[in-house]
Design a protein around this motif. Structure first.
Motif, PDB file in Angstrom:
ATOM      1  N   ARG A 276      48.875  70.193  17.956  1.00  0.00           N
ATOM      2  CA  ARG A 276      50.109  70.110  18.746  1.00  0.00           C
ATOM      3  C   ARG A 276      49.981  69.159  19.939  1.00  0.00           C
ATOM      4  NH1 ARG A 276      50.526  75.583  22.497  1.00  0.00           N
ATOM      5  NH2 ARG A 276      48.560  75.261  23.596  1.00  0.00           N
TER       6      ARG A 276
ATOM      7  N   ARG B 165      57.091  67.584  29.519  1.00  0.00           N
ATOM      8  CA  ARG B 165      55.833  66.820  29.655  1.00  0.00           C
ATOM      9  C   ARG B 165      55.940  65.372  29.208  1.00  0.00           C
ATOM     10  NH1 ARG B 165      51.298  70.114  31.419  1.00  0.00           N
ATOM     11  NH2 ARG B 165      52.264  72.163  31.607  1.00  0.00           N
ATOM     12  N   THR B 166      56.924  65.062  28.313  1.00  0.00           N
ATOM     13  CA  THR B 166      56.945  63.711  27.732  1.00  0.00           C
ATOM     14  C   THR B 166      58.309  63.024  27.778  1.00  0.00           C
ATOM     15  OG1 THR B 166      57.600  64.340  25.479  1.00  0.00           O
ATOM     16  CG2 THR B 166      55.276  64.541  26.002  1.00  0.00           C
TER      17      THR B 166
ATOM     18  N   ASN C   1      56.732  57.964  20.809  1.00  0.00           N
ATOM     19  CA  ASN C   1      55.826  56.835  20.990  1.00  0.00           C
ATOM     20  C   ASN C   1      55.638  56.152  19.632  1.00  0.00           C
ATOM     21  OD1 ASN C   1      53.664  55.105  21.351  1.00  0.00           O
ATOM     22  ND2 ASN C   1      52.416  56.569  22.472  1.00  0.00           N
TER      23      ASN C   1
ATOM     24  N   ALA D 159      55.598  55.710  25.931  1.00  0.00           N
ATOM     25  CA  ALA D 159      54.658  56.765  25.544  1.00  0.00           C
ATOM     26  C   ALA D 159      55.066  58.090  26.158  1.00  0.00           C
ATOM     27  CB  ALA D 159      53.245  56.412  25.971  1.00  0.00           C
ATOM     28  N   ASN D 160      55.508  58.031  27.410  1.00  0.00           N
ATOM     29  CA  ASN D 160      55.768  59.267  28.141  1.00  0.00           C
ATOM     30  C   ASN D 160      56.708  58.945  29.302  1.00  0.00           C
ATOM     31  OD1 ASN D 160      55.493  61.362  30.143  1.00  0.00           O
ATOM     32  ND2 ASN D 160      53.698  62.081  29.018  1.00  0.00           N
TER      33      ASN D 160
ATOM     34  N   TRP E 273      58.668  72.419  26.399  1.00  0.00           N
ATOM     35  CA  TRP E 273      57.365  71.822  26.756  1.00  0.00           C
ATOM     36  C   TRP E 273      57.389  70.323  26.487  1.00  0.00           C
ATOM     37  CZ3 TRP E 273      53.445  68.736  25.231  1.00  0.00           C
ATOM     38  CH2 TRP E 273      52.255  68.777  25.968  1.00  0.00           C
TER      39      TRP E 273
ATOM     40  N   HIS F 260      56.190  50.065  27.526  1.00  0.00           N
ATOM     41  CA  HIS F 260      55.804  50.833  26.335  1.00  0.00           C
ATOM     42  C   HIS F 260      56.283  52.267  26.527  1.00  0.00           C
ATOM     43  CE1 HIS F 260      53.682  52.744  23.179  1.00  0.00           C
ATOM     44  NE2 HIS F 260      52.761  53.301  23.947  1.00  0.00           N
TER      45      HIS F 260
ATOM     46  N   ARG G  16      57.164  60.403  32.014  1.00  0.00           N
ATOM     47  CA  ARG G  16      56.534  60.546  33.342  1.00  0.00           C
ATOM     48  C   ARG G  16      55.721  59.303  33.701  1.00  0.00           C
ATOM     49  NH1 ARG G  16      52.829  65.189  33.666  1.00  0.00           N
ATOM     50  NH2 ARG G  16      52.661  65.091  31.418  1.00  0.00           N
ATOM     51  N   ILE G  17      55.067  58.680  32.697  1.00  0.00           N
ATOM     52  CA  ILE G  17      54.312  57.439  32.960  1.00  0.00           C
ATOM     53  C   ILE G  17      55.297  56.321  33.303  1.00  0.00           C
ATOM     54  CG2 ILE G  17      52.791  55.675  31.963  1.00  0.00           C
ATOM     55  CD1 ILE G  17      51.562  57.827  30.180  1.00  0.00           C
TER      56      ILE G  17
ATOM     57  N   GLY H 163      44.663  63.400  26.148  1.00  0.00           N
ATOM     58  CA  GLY H 163      45.926  62.996  26.760  1.00  0.00           C
ATOM     59  C   GLY H 163      45.872  62.815  28.265  1.00  0.00           C
ATOM     60  N   LYS H 164      45.246  63.777  28.931  1.00  0.00           N
ATOM     61  CA  LYS H 164      45.212  63.730  30.408  1.00  0.00           C
ATOM     62  C   LYS H 164      44.484  62.488  30.919  1.00  0.00           C
ATOM     63  CE  LYS H 164      45.706  67.752  33.321  1.00  0.00           C
ATOM     64  NZ  LYS H 164      47.103  67.772  32.934  1.00  0.00           N
TER      65      LYS H 164
ATOM     66  N   CYS I  59      48.765  50.485  20.977  1.00  0.00           N
ATOM     67  CA  CYS I  59      50.067  50.521  21.658  1.00  0.00           C
ATOM     68  C   CYS I  59      50.343  49.264  22.474  1.00  0.00           C
ATOM     69  CB  CYS I  59      50.168  51.747  22.553  1.00  0.00           C
ATOM     70  SG  CYS I  59      50.100  53.280  21.629  1.00  0.00           S
TER      71      CYS I  59
ATOM     72  N   THR J 184      54.693  74.981  19.563  1.00  0.00           N
ATOM     73  CA  THR J 184      55.225  74.191  20.679  1.00  0.00           C
ATOM     74  C   THR J 184      56.678  74.583  20.915  1.00  0.00           C
ATOM     75  OG1 THR J 184      55.371  71.956  21.566  1.00  0.00           O
ATOM     76  CG2 THR J 184      56.032  72.222  19.282  1.00  0.00           C
TER      77      THR J 184
ATOM     78  N   VAL K 153      44.050  59.638  29.254  1.00  0.00           N
ATOM     79  CA  VAL K 153      44.837  58.440  28.936  1.00  0.00           C
ATOM     80  C   VAL K 153      45.948  58.287  29.973  1.00  0.00           C
ATOM     81  CG1 VAL K 153      46.280  57.294  27.207  1.00  0.00           C
ATOM     82  CG2 VAL K 153      44.315  58.640  26.473  1.00  0.00           C
TER      83      VAL K 153
HETATM   84  O1  UT7 Z   1      50.578  55.177  23.794  1.00  0.00           O
HETATM   85  C1  UT7 Z   1      49.220  55.360  24.033  1.00  0.00           C
HETATM   86  C2  UT7 Z   1      49.037  55.998  25.296  1.00  0.00           C
HETATM   87  N1  UT7 Z   1      49.239  57.436  25.211  1.00  0.00           N
HETATM   88  C3  UT7 Z   1      49.714  58.029  26.271  1.00  0.00           C
HETATM   89  O2  UT7 Z   1      50.109  57.360  27.201  1.00  0.00           O
HETATM   90  C4  UT7 Z   1      49.710  59.533  26.345  1.00  0.00           C
HETATM   91  C5  UT7 Z   1      49.256  59.920  27.712  1.00  0.00           C
HETATM   92  N2  UT7 Z   1      49.180  61.357  27.916  1.00  0.00           N
HETATM   93  C6  UT7 Z   1      50.280  62.141  27.984  1.00  0.00           C
HETATM   94  O3  UT7 Z   1      51.382  61.687  27.761  1.00  0.00           O
HETATM   95  C7  UT7 Z   1      50.094  63.588  28.395  1.00  0.00           C
HETATM   96  O4  UT7 Z   1      48.780  63.803  28.851  1.00  0.00           O
HETATM   97  C8  UT7 Z   1      50.410  64.604  27.276  1.00  0.00           C
HETATM   98  C9  UT7 Z   1      51.913  64.624  27.027  1.00  0.00           C
HETATM   99  C10 UT7 Z   1      49.683  64.226  26.015  1.00  0.00           C
HETATM  100  C11 UT7 Z   1      50.000  66.013  27.692  1.00  0.00           C
HETATM  101  O5  UT7 Z   1      50.606  66.366  28.914  1.00  0.00           O
HETATM  102  P1  UT7 Z   1      49.736  67.041  30.084  1.00  0.00           P
HETATM  103  O6  UT7 Z   1      50.659  67.347  31.175  1.00  0.00           O
HETATM  104  O7  UT7 Z   1      48.597  66.088  30.372  1.00  0.00           O
HETATM  105  O8  UT7 Z   1      49.260  68.385  29.404  1.00  0.00           O
HETATM  106  P2  UT7 Z   1      47.776  68.893  29.118  1.00  0.00           P
HETATM  107  O9  UT7 Z   1      47.120  68.093  28.074  1.00  0.00           O
HETATM  108  O10 UT7 Z   1      47.077  69.078  30.416  1.00  0.00           O
HETATM  109  O11 UT7 Z   1      48.086  70.335  28.532  1.00  0.00           O
HETATM  110  C12 UT7 Z   1      48.675  71.366  29.322  1.00  0.00           C
HETATM  111  C13 UT7 Z   1      48.816  72.617  28.497  1.00  0.00           C
HETATM  112  C14 UT7 Z   1      47.525  73.008  27.770  1.00  0.00           C
HETATM  113  O12 UT7 Z   1      47.445  74.433  27.793  1.00  0.00           O
HETATM  114  P3  UT7 Z   1      46.478  75.167  28.837  1.00  0.00           P
HETATM  115  O13 UT7 Z   1      45.099  74.640  28.539  1.00  0.00           O
HETATM  116  O14 UT7 Z   1      46.978  74.765  30.179  1.00  0.00           O
HETATM  117  O15 UT7 Z   1      46.678  76.606  28.506  1.00  0.00           O
HETATM  118  C15 UT7 Z   1      47.767  72.550  26.374  1.00  0.00           C
HETATM  119  O16 UT7 Z   1      47.064  73.311  25.423  1.00  0.00           O
HETATM  120  O17 UT7 Z   1      49.802  72.406  27.481  1.00  0.00           O
HETATM  121  C16 UT7 Z   1      49.251  72.794  26.216  1.00  0.00           C
HETATM  122  N3  UT7 Z   1      49.869  71.949  25.194  1.00  0.00           N
HETATM  123  C17 UT7 Z   1      51.022  72.253  24.583  1.00  0.00           C
HETATM  124  N4  UT7 Z   1      51.847  73.303  24.695  1.00  0.00           N
HETATM  125  C18 UT7 Z   1      52.949  73.299  23.953  1.00  0.00           C
HETATM  126  C19 UT7 Z   1      49.415  70.746  24.714  1.00  0.00           C
HETATM  127  N5  UT7 Z   1      50.273  70.300  23.793  1.00  0.00           N
HETATM  128  C20 UT7 Z   1      51.266  71.206  23.696  1.00  0.00           C
HETATM  129  C21 UT7 Z   1      52.432  71.280  22.926  1.00  0.00           C
HETATM  130  N6  UT7 Z   1      53.247  72.341  23.083  1.00  0.00           N
HETATM  131  N7  UT7 Z   1      52.782  70.313  22.044  1.00  0.00           N
END
Ligand code: UT7
Length: 325
Positions: A154, A39-40, A282, A254-255, A35, A252, A257-258, A217-218, A115, A31, A220
């Protein structure tokens, strides 16, 4: 018409000393700081030492909350600990904190809504206090999520941290209007159909192991933005208030962007939002009381102001509450 209210007397928090930065995370999994921040919004998280169990963190937050309230432990007759990472399967973490505080009266129990746990626990304590079943409550959110993370995944391990926050609530007579201090309204919801989108893959009654956190993640994220706006809409409908009336929005954490998307949807400007996700990550049920304690201690949240809290978590569970400080 007079009405019993759960008035917030004090709050406190505790964060473990050890900090794990995004640069540290990049040494563990594939990671980057860029990133994670993009994203967070997370830049670092606190990680509990080996001897810092959830009850240890929760006890320190509870002691800080009691000191802030200027109250003695023996004035408390209800302790609710919101946690998904209890010290043991049983007894409840709350009873351990009760014993450490030297309290031998009333009741102490854990509440599990991941959460959303702090919102659920606050709503529960409010029912006890406003019905006259208890006089003063400690509501604690305490978590050691570092212990249920898959440190090779990750997509999840970069998101969470450890910590605890607590509030002291006491039953006081109010006028029954929105001008009263205390908890003004609470709304909690759940929908068990979404279990597999955010869960732990073990448990005492199934695998006989603790298990590790798994998340889509997406999915949620998508549900969070919809459900959070929905629960706050219920709060606004119940009170006739709008986003413009809210002094402090403490969601809460978590992110980022949320948080931003929800505040935008609700018409709450960014300078009325308390954000800690950058420094805490989080922390599940601990995130709201940690943020409340920070904004209370630094003087942002003032007596008489309207504070809106909301959360969404595994289950799914979600909820909101409005408090006049
Ligand atoms: O408190 C409980 C509630 N929880 C939440 O509210 C969490 C909600 N979800 C999120 O916050 C977001 O969905 C995440 C932060 C978990 C992920 O963000 P995203 O913009 O939805 O990313 P994604 O899952 O669509 O992943 C995008 C890319 C993927 O690669 P490909 O498939 O596009 O090549 C992942 O493999 O980012 C990759 N990726 C990472 N890259 C670098 C996923 N995790 C990582 C990382 N570092 N840690």
């Amino acid at each position: 018409m007079s009405k019993l209210r759960s008035v917030l007397r004090g709050c406190g928090s505790y964060l473990p000393a050890q900090i794990l930065t995004n640069a540290d995370m990049a040494k563990k999994v594939d990671t980057t700081d860029e990133w994670i921040v993009q994203r967070t919004g997370i830049r670092q998280r606190h990680i509990a030492a080996d001897d810092e169990t959830t009850s240890v963190l929760g006890l320190k937050a509870a002691e800080a909350a009691l000191a802030d309230a200027g109250m003695r432990a023996d004035e408390i007759d209800l302790i609710i600990v919101a946690t998904a990472t209890p010290d043991h399967t049983f007894p409840a973490t709350a009873t351990q904190i009760q014993a450490e505080l030297g309290i031998t009266q009333g009741a102490a129990f854990d509440l599990q809504a991941v959460c959303s746990g702090f919102v659920f626990a606050l709503a529960t304590a409010d029912k006890f206090l406003t019905s006259g079943a208890a006089k003063a409550a400690l509501v604690i959110g305490a978590e050691t999520f570092s212990r249920i993370l898959d440190w090779e995944d990750r997509t999840t391990c970069v998101l969470f941290g450890d910590g605890a926050g607590a509030v002291v609530l006491a039953a006081e007579e109010g006028e029954g209007t929105l001008a009263d201090r205390g908890v003004l309204t609470t709304h909690i919801r759940s929908d068990g159909r979404h279990k597999t989108k955010l869960y732990v893959d073990g448990g005492a009654g199934s695998t006989k192991t603790v298990g590790l956190l798994r998340m889509e993640g997406k999915e949620v994220f998508r549900h969070a933005v919809v459900n959070l706006a929905d629960t706050v809409r219920h709060t606004f409908e119940a009170t006739g208030l709008t986003g413009a009336d809210i002094d402090w929005f403490v969601p809460h954490q978590a992110n980022r962007r949320i948080i931003d998307a929800t505040a935008d949807k609700l018409g709450i400007s960014q300078d009325h939002v308390v954000v800690t996700v950058d420094r805490h990550g989080n922390t599940s049920a601990a995130s709201i009381p940690l943020a409340l304690a920070e904004a209370h201690a630094d003087g942002r949240i003032k007596r008489g102001q309207l504070v809106l809290i909301e959360a969404m978590g595994g289950g799914f569970t979600w909820g909101s509450a409005l408090i006049r400080w």
